[in-house]
Write a protein that holds these residues in place. Sequence first.
Motif, short mmCIF file in Angstrom:
data_model
loop_
_atom_site.label_atom_id
_atom_site.label_comp_id
_atom_site.label_asym_id
_atom_site.label_seq_id
_atom_site.Cartn_x
_atom_site.Cartn_y
_atom_site.Cartn_z
N UNK A 141 36.81 45.92 17.99
CA UNK A 141 37.44 46.33 16.72
C UNK A 141 36.66 47.52 16.17
N UNK A 142 37.34 48.63 15.95
CA UNK A 142 36.67 49.78 15.37
C UNK A 142 37.36 50.19 14.07
N UNK A 143 36.61 50.89 13.22
CA UNK A 143 37.19 51.41 11.99
C UNK A 143 37.56 52.87 12.22
N UNK A 144 38.70 53.26 11.70
CA UNK A 144 39.02 54.68 11.72
C UNK A 144 39.22 55.17 10.29
N UNK A 145 39.08 56.48 10.13
CA UNK A 145 39.15 57.09 8.82
C UNK A 145 40.61 57.23 8.39
N UNK A 146 40.98 56.51 7.34
CA UNK A 146 42.35 56.56 6.86
C UNK A 146 42.52 57.43 5.62
N UNK A 147 41.47 58.15 5.23
CA UNK A 147 41.50 58.92 3.98
C UNK A 147 42.69 59.87 3.92
N UNK A 148 42.86 60.62 5.02
CA UNK A 148 43.90 61.64 5.03
C UNK A 148 45.29 61.02 5.05
N UNK A 197 40.24 57.18 -0.27
CA UNK A 197 39.26 56.65 0.68
C UNK A 197 39.75 55.33 1.27
N UNK A 198 39.88 55.26 2.59
CA UNK A 198 40.40 54.05 3.23
C UNK A 198 39.90 53.96 4.66
N UNK A 199 39.58 52.73 5.06
CA UNK A 199 39.24 52.47 6.45
C UNK A 199 40.33 51.62 7.06
N UNK A 200 40.72 51.97 8.26
CA UNK A 200 41.72 51.17 8.97
C UNK A 200 40.99 50.54 10.16
N UNK A 205 29.30 54.52 2.24
CA UNK A 205 30.37 54.65 3.22
C UNK A 205 29.81 54.86 4.62
N UNK A 206 30.62 54.54 5.61
CA UNK A 206 30.17 54.64 7.00
C UNK A 206 31.01 55.70 7.70
N UNK A 235 38.29 59.81 13.52
CA UNK A 235 39.63 60.10 13.02
C UNK A 235 40.60 59.16 13.74
N UNK A 236 41.82 58.99 13.21
CA UNK A 236 42.79 58.14 13.90
C UNK A 236 43.02 58.57 15.34
N UNK A 237 43.17 59.88 15.57
CA UNK A 237 43.43 60.35 16.94
C UNK A 237 42.25 60.04 17.85
#
Length: 296
Positions: free
Chosen positions: A64-71, A76-79, A171-172, A176-178
């Motif tokens: 399980x990894x977190x990706x940056x959902x901010x954009x 500010x959001x982590x997915x 924050x960590x 990016x999502x891609x």
Amino acid sequence: MHLIDLHSHSTASDGSLSPRELAALGRQAGLKALALTDHDTIAGLEEFLAAGQELGLEVVPGVEISINGDELLGKPASLHVLGLWVDHRHQGLLEGLKTLQEARARRNPQIVQKFNDLGIPLTLEEVAAHAGGQLVGRPHFAQALLQRGIVRDRGEAFGRYLAAGAKAYVPKWRFSPAQGIGLLRAAGGLPVLAHPGMLKLAQFDLESLLRRLMDHGLEGLEALYSEHDTAIRQALTRLAARLGLVVSGGSDFHGRAKPEIRLGLGLGDLRVPATLLAALRQRREKLLPQPPVPGR
Ligand code: AMP
Ligand code: FE
Ligand code: FE
Ligand code: ZN
């Protein structure tokens, strides 16, 4: 009904059972399949796969990894994205996870510093003592606070200090999502958005988020999750069908670190039918590069 659980954590990240103990519990609970999906590490997978084989339990190697959902979300959001059936020896994956572990290693002393500035003399050694493996995360800070009697429970530890925006939050760095989804796919993992209901988005916003993540290679949605109520599970299952995402489900079992969550059963009412496994596996097999035709 035969049940599976495709989301769980071991001592390799922030769970309290070793990978072997986790597999044994899965067997004891009568699960048809169990995935280990530690945060940012696949260090538990070798032991988990061996234990599954010994116990005769179908085990699914995951992460399980977190990706940056901010954009994508405009705030500010982590997915969290699960990669199911990742190759735990994949060099690119190991390197990508190392980047995430290094980001944690930079962040943890900064969290300690925030506590010290608040007059709470936590040390990194003390926090790390609560981690079974290499990886140290916020749940281990919560345990250290509990042990010192600074908070009454984990909820208070997160609410007052550790959650996004709280007093000791740092924050960590995330992919990016891609990048994140690409990394999981490159390692043979089926990318599944974890606990989408926890994002608390309106249906319209969730749908547009999912469409954009699908452009980056998202394949599945964890519609069935401990903390999704029945209505949310149903709505997410329908949404997945409409968008062409494959449905997954899991408890997010952490052992003592989240004592209210039971393996396979979540808060008590989770049922992830074993019949989902075939569709997930098929979808994952379609991702694999076709083997070269012999003789050409
Ligand atoms: P980290 O990976 O260090 O950022 O920590 C994230 C982990 O902390 C999650 O996977 C959960 O296990 C736990 N966590 C996050 N938010 C909360 C919360 N509000 N209450 C309890 N545990 C949480
Ligand atoms: Fe966790
Ligand atoms: Fe998660
Ligand atoms: Zn999880």
